[in-house]
Design an enzyme around this catalytic site. Sequence first.
Site, PDB file in Angstrom:
ATOM      1  N   GLY A  26       2.310  -1.338   4.366  1.00 20.56           N
ATOM      2  CA  GLY A  26       2.959   0.471   3.716  1.00 20.56           C
ATOM      3  C   GLY A  26       4.988   1.116   4.057  1.00 20.56           C
ATOM      4  O   GLY A  26       4.765   0.633   2.629  1.00 20.56           O
ATOM      5  N   GLY A  27       5.017   1.376   4.398  1.00 23.52           N
ATOM      6  CA  GLY A  27       5.867   1.804   4.545  1.00 23.52           C
ATOM      7  C   GLY A  27       7.413   0.465   3.703  1.00 23.52           C
ATOM      8  O   GLY A  27       8.187   1.466   3.261  1.00 23.52           O
ATOM      9  N   GLY A  84       2.284   1.883  10.759  1.00 26.11           N
ATOM     10  CA  GLY A  84       3.557   3.312  10.741  1.00 26.11           C
ATOM     11  C   GLY A  84       3.404   3.646  12.215  1.00 26.11           C
ATOM     12  O   GLY A  84       4.964   4.834  12.001  1.00 26.11           O
ATOM     13  N   GLU A 140      -6.911   4.852   7.461  1.00 26.73           N
ATOM     14  CA  GLU A 140      -6.741   6.386   7.469  1.00 26.73           C
ATOM     15  C   GLU A 140      -7.980   7.156   6.476  1.00 26.73           C
ATOM     16  O   GLU A 140      -8.169   8.185   6.785  1.00 26.73           O
ATOM     17  CB  GLU A 140      -5.644   6.597   6.259  1.00 26.73           C
ATOM     18  CG  GLU A 140      -4.153   6.513   7.417  1.00 26.73           C
ATOM     19  CD  GLU A 140      -3.203   5.329   6.821  1.00 26.73           C
ATOM     20  OE1 GLU A 140      -2.737   6.101   5.246  1.00 26.73           O
ATOM     21  OE2 GLU A 140      -1.849   5.267   7.231  1.00 26.73           O
ATOM     22  N   GLU A 164      -5.811  -4.567  10.088  1.00 27.19           N
ATOM     23  CA  GLU A 164      -4.657  -3.529  10.756  1.00 27.19           C
ATOM     24  C   GLU A 164      -5.173  -3.028  12.084  1.00 27.19           C
ATOM     25  O   GLU A 164      -5.340  -1.880  12.177  1.00 27.19           O
ATOM     26  CB  GLU A 164      -4.599  -2.871   8.983  1.00 27.19           C
ATOM     27  CG  GLU A 164      -4.224  -3.406   8.217  1.00 27.19           C
ATOM     28  CD  GLU A 164      -3.864  -2.187   7.427  1.00 27.19           C
ATOM     29  OE1 GLU A 164      -2.492  -2.163   6.868  1.00 27.19           O
ATOM     30  OE2 GLU A 164      -4.411  -1.272   7.073  1.00 27.19           O
ATOM     31  N   HIS A 194      -9.905   1.746   4.546  1.00 28.57           N
ATOM     32  CA  HIS A 194      -8.929   1.738   5.820  1.00 28.57           C
ATOM     33  C   HIS A 194      -8.347   2.505   6.357  1.00 28.57           C
ATOM     34  O   HIS A 194      -9.635   3.542   6.244  1.00 28.57           O
ATOM     35  CB  HIS A 194      -7.018   2.544   4.132  1.00 28.57           C
ATOM     36  CG  HIS A 194      -5.684   2.011   4.576  1.00 28.57           C
ATOM     37  ND1 HIS A 194      -5.776   3.149   6.054  1.00 28.57           N
ATOM     38  CD2 HIS A 194      -4.832   1.102   4.674  1.00 28.57           C
ATOM     39  CE1 HIS A 194      -4.572   2.850   6.314  1.00 28.57           C
ATOM     40  NE2 HIS A 194      -4.377   1.792   5.471  1.00 28.57           N
ATOM     41  N   SER A 198       2.885  -1.734  10.068  1.00 25.53           N
ATOM     42  CA  SER A 198       4.576  -2.336  11.105  1.00 25.53           C
ATOM     43  C   SER A 198       5.223  -3.677  10.432  1.00 25.53           C
ATOM     44  O   SER A 198       5.710  -3.886  11.218  1.00 25.53           O
ATOM     45  CB  SER A 198       5.068  -1.494  11.877  1.00 25.53           C
ATOM     46  OG  SER A 198       4.328  -0.365  12.164  1.00 25.53           O
ATOM     47  N   ASN A 236       0.377  -0.931  -0.085  1.00 23.87           N
ATOM     48  CA  ASN A 236       0.568   0.019   0.074  1.00 23.87           C
ATOM     49  C   ASN A 236       0.889   1.029  -0.123  1.00 23.87           C
ATOM     50  O   ASN A 236       0.939   1.845   1.073  1.00 23.87           O
ATOM     51  CB  ASN A 236      -1.395  -0.271   1.372  1.00 23.87           C
ATOM     52  CG  ASN A 236      -1.765   1.033   1.185  1.00 23.87           C
ATOM     53  OD1 ASN A 236      -1.856   2.363   0.038  1.00 23.87           O
ATOM     54  ND2 ASN A 236      -2.179   0.876   2.826  1.00 23.87           N
ATOM     55  N   TRP A 237       1.005   1.632  -1.165  1.00 27.64           N
ATOM     56  CA  TRP A 237       1.703   2.844  -1.230  1.00 27.64           C
ATOM     57  C   TRP A 237       1.913   4.043  -0.996  1.00 27.64           C
ATOM     58  O   TRP A 237       2.405   5.063  -0.677  1.00 27.64           O
ATOM     59  CB  TRP A 237       2.086   3.236  -2.315  1.00 27.64           C
ATOM     60  CG  TRP A 237       3.059   2.103  -3.427  1.00 27.64           C
ATOM     61  CD1 TRP A 237       3.404   1.537  -3.112  1.00 27.64           C
ATOM     62  CD2 TRP A 237       3.653   2.370  -4.920  1.00 27.64           C
ATOM     63  NE1 TRP A 237       4.245   0.236  -4.300  1.00 27.64           N
ATOM     64  CE2 TRP A 237       4.113   1.050  -4.890  1.00 27.64           C
ATOM     65  CE3 TRP A 237       3.391   2.968  -5.997  1.00 27.64           C
ATOM     66  CZ2 TRP A 237       4.534   0.976  -6.508  1.00 27.64           C
ATOM     67  CZ3 TRP A 237       3.825   3.016  -6.724  1.00 27.64           C
ATOM     68  CH2 TRP A 237       4.271   2.102  -7.908  1.00 27.64           C
ATOM     69  N   LYS A 238       0.432   4.012  -0.691  1.00 24.56           N
ATOM     70  CA  LYS A 238      -0.243   6.015   0.131  1.00 24.56           C
ATOM     71  C   LYS A 238      -0.167   6.426  -0.565  1.00 24.56           C
ATOM     72  O   LYS A 238      -0.201   6.800  -1.891  1.00 24.56           O
ATOM     73  CB  LYS A 238      -0.350   5.492   1.855  1.00 24.56           C
ATOM     74  CG  LYS A 238      -0.037   4.423   2.713  1.00 24.56           C
ATOM     75  CD  LYS A 238       0.170   4.821   4.538  1.00 24.56           C
ATOM     76  CE  LYS A 238      -0.450   3.462   4.683  1.00 24.56           C
ATOM     77  NZ  LYS A 238      -0.017   3.383   6.557  1.00 24.56           N
TER      78      LYS A 238
HETATM   79  P1  PGA Z   1       2.447   0.424   7.565  1.00 27.56           P
HETATM   80  O1  PGA Z   1       1.249   0.247   7.325  1.00 27.56           O
HETATM   81  O2  PGA Z   1       3.105  -1.049   6.926  1.00 27.56           O
HETATM   82  O3  PGA Z   1       3.157   1.504   7.323  1.00 27.56           O
HETATM   83  O4  PGA Z   1       2.529   0.491   8.967  1.00 27.56           O
HETATM   84  C1  PGA Z   1       0.051  -0.648   6.639  1.00 27.56           C
HETATM   85  C2  PGA Z   1      -0.869   0.129   6.075  1.00 27.56           C
HETATM   86  O5  PGA Z   1      -1.183   0.845   6.399  1.00 27.56           O
HETATM   87  O6  PGA Z   1      -1.812  -0.234   4.916  1.00 27.56           O
END
Ligand code: PGA
Length: 255
Positions: free
Chosen positions: A235-236, A176, A100, A170, A98, A214, A10-12
Amino acid sequence: MTRKKLIAGNWKMNGSLAANAALLQAVADGLQQQQAAACDVAVAVPAAYLAQVQQLLAGTAIALGAQDVSEHSSGAFTGEISAAMLQEFGVCYALVGHSERRQYHGETDAVVAAKAQAALAAGMTPVVCIGETLAEREAGQTEAVVQRQLGAVLDTVGKDDVLRLVVAYEPVWAIGTGKTATPEQAQAVHAALRAQLVAAHPEAAGVRLLYGGSMNAANAASLLAQPDIDGGLIGGAALKAADFLQIIAAAAGDL
Ligand code: PGA
């Protein structure tokens, strides 16, 4: 029940034309040297890059994903992107709900369920994201919260469409933050979600349940070794080719 693992990046809101090309070139090159077929791989990219990434992924084993989809099919919804539009770019997976989106865009369980339905109707796989906040975990509400979130989707989609879902657990406090759920914490939630899915459809033992929050090259193997963790939403670590490839290798080695 063997479930093929899925590792989805997930590149966000990250990337650029140049950075996307470099990242995907490195991931695709790395995958050719791995047992890539042992695990499904996808990247959910910003909508502005769908056309570019569709071209970059041609001939690779990496599937294209979107980070959101409108619950509406067309019309006066400025800024929204419909499932049919995504499908024109070869999108296979659409993240819905998600944290966010829930947190910053006010998406309710009902909206998330409608988005999952819209993705299914267009032939895509919704990746239904659910998870509790730290306050909810500390109040002992984790299971109730995630089962309410998943329940809204299960009540909306047709019974057989339950088998077409991917679910991503999640925990909001792990996204994050560098704080990962322990494999045992994650497995306990996944087992509860599995039971809820099987109650909704007797064949839902085949539905993939991803963990996200994470996940990284160092902790992926122990999370992915849990019986009900069928992949990761990353994500990251999905923005660094070497880390993403290591997570894919951990998934491919644990079938
Ligand atoms: P993260 O994000 O791996 O940076 O914690 C995961 C996500 O929000 O899908």
